[in-house]
Design an enzyme around this catalytic site. Structure first.
Site, PDB file in Angstrom:
ATOM      1  N   CYS A   4      40.932  33.713  41.394  1.00 51.73           N
ATOM      2  CA  CYS A   4      40.051  34.654  40.695  1.00 51.73           C
ATOM      3  C   CYS A   4      40.919  35.653  39.935  1.00 51.73           C
ATOM      4  O   CYS A   4      41.733  36.361  40.532  1.00 51.73           O
ATOM      5  CB  CYS A   4      39.129  35.378  41.675  1.00 51.73           C
ATOM      6  N   ASP A  30      39.831  46.648  29.135  1.00 50.64           N
ATOM      7  CA  ASP A  30      39.589  45.255  28.760  1.00 50.64           C
ATOM      8  C   ASP A  30      40.700  44.806  27.811  1.00 50.64           C
ATOM      9  O   ASP A  30      41.095  45.542  26.909  1.00 50.64           O
ATOM     10  CB  ASP A  30      38.212  45.106  28.089  1.00 50.64           C
ATOM     11  N   ASN A  87      27.245  41.174  32.783  1.00 52.31           N
ATOM     12  CA  ASN A  87      26.867  39.818  32.412  1.00 52.31           C
ATOM     13  C   ASN A  87      26.758  38.994  33.683  1.00 52.31           C
ATOM     14  O   ASN A  87      27.664  39.014  34.518  1.00 52.31           O
ATOM     15  CB  ASN A  87      27.916  39.197  31.480  1.00 52.31           C
ATOM     16  N   HIS A  98      33.813  37.389  38.903  1.00 55.11           N
ATOM     17  CA  HIS A  98      34.061  38.508  39.817  1.00 55.11           C
ATOM     18  C   HIS A  98      33.271  39.658  39.209  1.00 55.11           C
ATOM     19  O   HIS A  98      33.516  40.031  38.047  1.00 55.11           O
ATOM     20  CB  HIS A  98      35.564  38.808  39.900  1.00 55.11           C
ATOM     21  N   HIS A 100      31.599  42.633  37.526  1.00 58.47           N
ATOM     22  CA  HIS A 100      32.186  43.727  36.741  1.00 58.47           C
ATOM     23  C   HIS A 100      31.144  44.318  35.805  1.00 58.47           C
ATOM     24  O   HIS A 100      30.264  43.616  35.316  1.00 58.47           O
ATOM     25  CB  HIS A 100      33.400  43.253  35.920  1.00 58.47           C
TER      26      HIS A 100
HETATM   27  P1  AMP Z   1      32.539  38.677  30.957  1.00 59.30           P
HETATM   28  O1  AMP Z   1      32.327  37.846  29.746  1.00 59.30           O
HETATM   29  O2  AMP Z   1      31.422  39.658  31.207  1.00 59.30           O
HETATM   30  O3  AMP Z   1      32.865  37.840  32.190  1.00 59.30           O
HETATM   31  O4  AMP Z   1      33.791  39.595  30.652  1.00 59.30           O
HETATM   32  C1  AMP Z   1      35.090  39.308  31.026  1.00 59.30           C
HETATM   33  C2  AMP Z   1      35.971  40.303  30.308  1.00 59.30           C
HETATM   34  O5  AMP Z   1      37.263  40.253  30.899  1.00 59.30           O
HETATM   35  C3  AMP Z   1      36.161  40.018  28.806  1.00 59.30           C
HETATM   36  O6  AMP Z   1      35.703  41.152  28.054  1.00 59.30           O
HETATM   37  C4  AMP Z   1      37.671  39.811  28.673  1.00 59.30           C
HETATM   38  O7  AMP Z   1      38.205  40.349  27.478  1.00 59.30           O
HETATM   39  C5  AMP Z   1      38.190  40.526  29.896  1.00 59.30           C
HETATM   40  N1  AMP Z   1      39.492  40.048  30.378  1.00 59.30           N
HETATM   41  C6  AMP Z   1      39.886  38.771  30.556  1.00 59.30           C
HETATM   42  N2  AMP Z   1      41.138  38.731  31.050  1.00 59.30           N
HETATM   43  C7  AMP Z   1      41.546  40.020  31.192  1.00 59.30           C
HETATM   44  C8  AMP Z   1      42.745  40.633  31.646  1.00 59.30           C
HETATM   45  N3  AMP Z   1      43.804  39.930  32.082  1.00 59.30           N
HETATM   46  N4  AMP Z   1      42.814  41.992  31.643  1.00 59.30           N
HETATM   47  C9  AMP Z   1      41.761  42.725  31.205  1.00 59.30           C
HETATM   48  N5  AMP Z   1      40.611  42.199  30.776  1.00 59.30           N
HETATM   49  C10 AMP Z   1      40.489  40.866  30.761  1.00 59.30           C
HETATM   50 ZN    ZN Z   2      37.581  37.972  42.632  1.00 63.87          ZN
END
Ligand code: AMP
Ligand code: ZN
Length: 114
Positions: A4, A30, A87, A98, A100
């Protein structure tokens, strides 16, 4: 949880730009910001999605909201306004399994659904 992404960020094996941390909640920027302010508020505990929040987690969800309120102030968007978005599941585009919240602000935001 193995494999994860956000659990790895919690553990520190994947780096993040942290804005807030306590024993239960982490907030970091992000990696692909959608607005001038775009941070992710996550529980340190692995919960896959909003569908998986159990009644024992309700206090934790409340704590995430308290932290979001504090971080919005810290990042200067409490008065100008912001969105707190979760989401959940395929139609939402949830990419990371996970739980958020996206805290997004710092600009006039467009309509969510067109
Ligand atoms: P979701 O589409 O709601 O699952 O959002 C996942 C978010 O995680 C997206 O906005 C990505 O840009 C962000 N994300 C993915 N990998 C990372 C990372 N390593 N560090 C920070 N944000 C991330
Ligand atoms: Zn997790």
């Amino acid at each position: 949880m193995d494999n994860c992404l956000f659990c790895k960020i919690v553990e520190g094996s994947i780096p993040s730009n942290k804005v807030y941390e306590d024993d239960r909640v982490l907030v970091f920027h992000d990696i692909q910001p959608a607005a001038p302010v775009h941070v992710l508020v996550i529980p340190k505990k692995h919960i896959a999605s909003m569908n998986d929040v159990a009644s024992e987690d309700f206090g934790l969800i409340g704590e995430m909201h308290r932290v979001a309120q504090e971080v919005a102030k810290k990042l200067g968007v409490a008065e100008s306004g912001y969105r707190l978005i979760n989401n959940c599941g395929p139609d939402s585009g949830q990419a990371v399994a996970h739980l958020h919240y996206h805290l997004i602000g710092g600009a006039k935001l467009g309509a969510l659904v067109q």
